[in-house]
Design an enzyme around this catalytic site. Sequence first.
Site, mmCIF file in Angstrom:
data_model
loop_
_atom_site.group_PDB
_atom_site.id
_atom_site.type_symbol
_atom_site.label_atom_id
_atom_site.label_comp_id
_atom_site.label_asym_id
_atom_site.label_seq_id
_atom_site.Cartn_x
_atom_site.Cartn_y
_atom_site.Cartn_z
ATOM 1 N N ARG A 1 0.798 -1.222 0.000
ATOM 2 C CA ARG A 1 0.000 0.000 0.000
ATOM 3 C C ARG A 1 0.834 1.278 0.000
ATOM 4 O O ARG A 1 0.288 2.353 0.191
ATOM 5 C CB ARG A 1 -0.934 -0.008 1.209
ATOM 6 C CG ARG A 1 -1.809 -1.254 1.305
ATOM 7 C CD ARG A 1 -2.726 -1.391 0.108
ATOM 8 N NE ARG A 1 -3.736 -2.435 0.336
ATOM 9 C CZ ARG A 1 -4.645 -2.776 -0.573
ATOM 10 N NH1 ARG A 1 -4.664 -2.170 -1.749
ATOM 11 N NH2 ARG A 1 -5.518 -3.716 -0.307
ATOM 12 N N HIS B 1 -6.337 -13.516 -10.862
ATOM 13 C CA HIS B 1 -7.209 -14.135 -9.850
ATOM 14 C C HIS B 1 -8.530 -14.716 -10.388
ATOM 15 O O HIS B 1 -9.621 -14.285 -10.025
ATOM 16 C CB HIS B 1 -7.500 -13.180 -8.687
ATOM 17 C CG HIS B 1 -7.792 -11.753 -9.063
ATOM 18 N ND1 HIS B 1 -8.783 -11.405 -9.942
ATOM 19 C CD2 HIS B 1 -7.207 -10.591 -8.672
ATOM 20 C CE1 HIS B 1 -8.801 -10.103 -10.065
ATOM 21 N NE2 HIS B 1 -7.864 -9.587 -9.317
ATOM 22 N N ASP C 1 -2.798 -12.383 -4.418
ATOM 23 C CA ASP C 1 -3.689 -11.213 -4.361
ATOM 24 C C ASP C 1 -3.703 -10.648 -2.935
ATOM 25 O O ASP C 1 -4.736 -10.227 -2.419
ATOM 26 C CB ASP C 1 -5.105 -11.532 -4.840
ATOM 27 C CG ASP C 1 -5.909 -10.258 -5.144
ATOM 28 O OD1 ASP C 1 -5.335 -9.152 -5.089
ATOM 29 O OD2 ASP C 1 -7.113 -10.380 -5.438
#
Lengths: 431, 313
Positions: free
Chosen positions: A66, A235, A308
């Site tokens: 992040r 994904h 993920d």
Amino acid sequence: MTPPDLVVADAAVPGRDGRWTLVCAAGQVLELVPHDPAARFPEARVIEAKGQLLLPAMTDAHTHLREPGQEWKEDIASGLAAAAGGGFSNILCMANTDPVNDNESVTRLMLRRASDAWPHGPRLFPVGALTMGLAGKQLAPMEELLAAGCVAFSNDGEPVADTELFRHALEYAADLAPVIDHCEDPYMAKGAGANEGVMSARLGLRGQPDVAEALQVARDILLAEYLNAPVHLAHVSCRRAVELIADAKRRGAPVTAETCPHYLTMTDAALFGYDTMAKVNPPLRTDDDRLALIQALREGVIDILATDHAPHAAHEKETPFEDAKNGITGLDTALGSLWELVRLGQLTAEDIAQRFAWRPAEIFKLPHCRFAPGDPADFCLFDPEQSWVVTPETLRSKGKNTPLLGQSLTGRVTLTAVNGHVVYELARAGA
Amino acid sequence: MNWPHKDLLDVSQLSREDVDVVMRTAASFREINARPVKKVPTLKGKSVVLFFAEPSTRTKTSFDIAGKRLSADTFGLAKSGSSLQKGETLKDTVLTLQAMNPDAIVMRHASSGAADFVARRVSCAVINAGDGWHAHPTQALLDLFTLREVWGDDLVGKTVTILGDVAHSRVARSNIRLLTMLGVTVRLCAPRTLLPKDARALGAKVFHELEPALENADAVMCLRLQLERQEAGLLPDLREYARRFCLTKARLKNAAPDVKVLHPGPINRGVEIASDLADAGNSLILDQVASGVAVRMAILYLHITRKEKGETA
Ligand SMILES: [Zn+2]
């Protein structure tokens, strides 16, 4: 010849009988030889594996770190700590940071933060934005991003709805680096955190149908074939998408695909009681989807595993279900959770080496270790018998958002090395 | 009274015995509502917070009256200004609520599971007055109460058709759960856009046309149609909806002879139900409102006076 400086003795190796000793020098593999208890390596650090599994260190093709912008969820240092603890040597980090990684200064910042915090690895490979600001309106400067160190392009998190623009993105990227697409029709998937089906009907949650994913998978396959430009499908979560990919591969379409440990080990039954920890995008699907994914992974229809990894802070999950952020933190628990499938005989340790280490590194052209002379000494040791309970303290990621919290896993990474540097050791890291 | 539940989150947590207890208790309170002085001191000194994060004048008023008739103090905590905007954490609201130390929280929220979220974090009773599309247990209980007033206690073999926007309806979900538990055959009727994809999983029969759905039905529950459904592309327009699904006297001709009509209100006259039918003799719509107060008095009473295990009276 450089003398051996790092040796892993007495290890089990997937696909090979007996015990083995890995001999490394100057960050590279020298040789993998049948274990000989009498062998002496006077100059080397010798790690006694005591029968633990020696695995190639893994490559995670799909991680959300992040930083910059949301360091309260994760930063590059903590994300790489989790990667090291999870047995990864290579991490591809997605572009949906704040600011978005759509220019070289963000890419360079990411790489500098990584080398400052973890100079010996795990290695960070940024994924550049496919469109400016991930807005889906204008292509990002892909050559600039590539030159700065990006290895792929993706609009992950904000799939490009405009098919004409996506076509151009594939064409433009074709000569530069692979495109990773988050497969979701954004109109159909809007605002839904649950698979559309029995569970969403009962819980009264807005559902995201599996066809919302399959439609985009079909679009991407058709474009990839038409343009002869590669697309990597991120994904994948459902049987319908698997069937489309299997068909496409039979025709030789230039597509590759990934799925994640949570789609192989969990279903939408995890949403019972509105457990926000199990809210992820694409949503957890049905058991039929889960079984289709396992089979597809074994057969290579799905090429690779990726986490993920999507860390969030506690307050972003401690809300009613529909307000909660999507995502499961995954780096720390990837191998431990998959091991359950190995114990059940649904996957093998070789499948994991192939799908989580070798093939992703191949697709994205990254350094990896096949235990051949000259390979980078990137490996991890995995104790398949060690049981551990997933608690906030056992997760090195800042993100403690996993439905596995409180559960016991059997199988744990005990050591990770990148270029012959031990970057993680369970014994030293403590519980 | 030995009420086993701290909270009322949905009817699925209730046993048939629990439902009977609610019905009996509501019947005794119904009698109070008919008196000239409609107040008893039963919950004197108790406080009830009415936390409505989504507007609902009817349900809120019904709970407010229910509380006051039992002499409880009721306090409204409305979604006002910026303090309870969506996205602001419900957890912080919960902490505020808990600090007020009420005996019960009656809550309405736009998110499915929100009442459950609050109930796990406060020590007092939480009464779900509607959460997202998930559940509206007191509505289902008052609908049942209303039907039992007409049909008696045994509903086995009855057929109830729920008509309208089932997909987005907490009323429908709770009613299906409760009625099927009691042996009622439940039919759902709506265009496919207003039904959940796997509607059969809810335990009801599914129809897309009115006529077969109404055949021999003993009661029809119309659901309120949110006018924004046409903007979301689920319906062409209200006129088109009314053409296909508006309940009229003529369309009820093949229903059971004494078919009852219910609607949770507020009604869009001429859309969900024809105006003359809404006011006709077989309409139970106003009975539902009256039952609502009695049932909510019962629910407040049972949850607030409940004794924790080991506690003596
Ligand atoms: Zn994604």
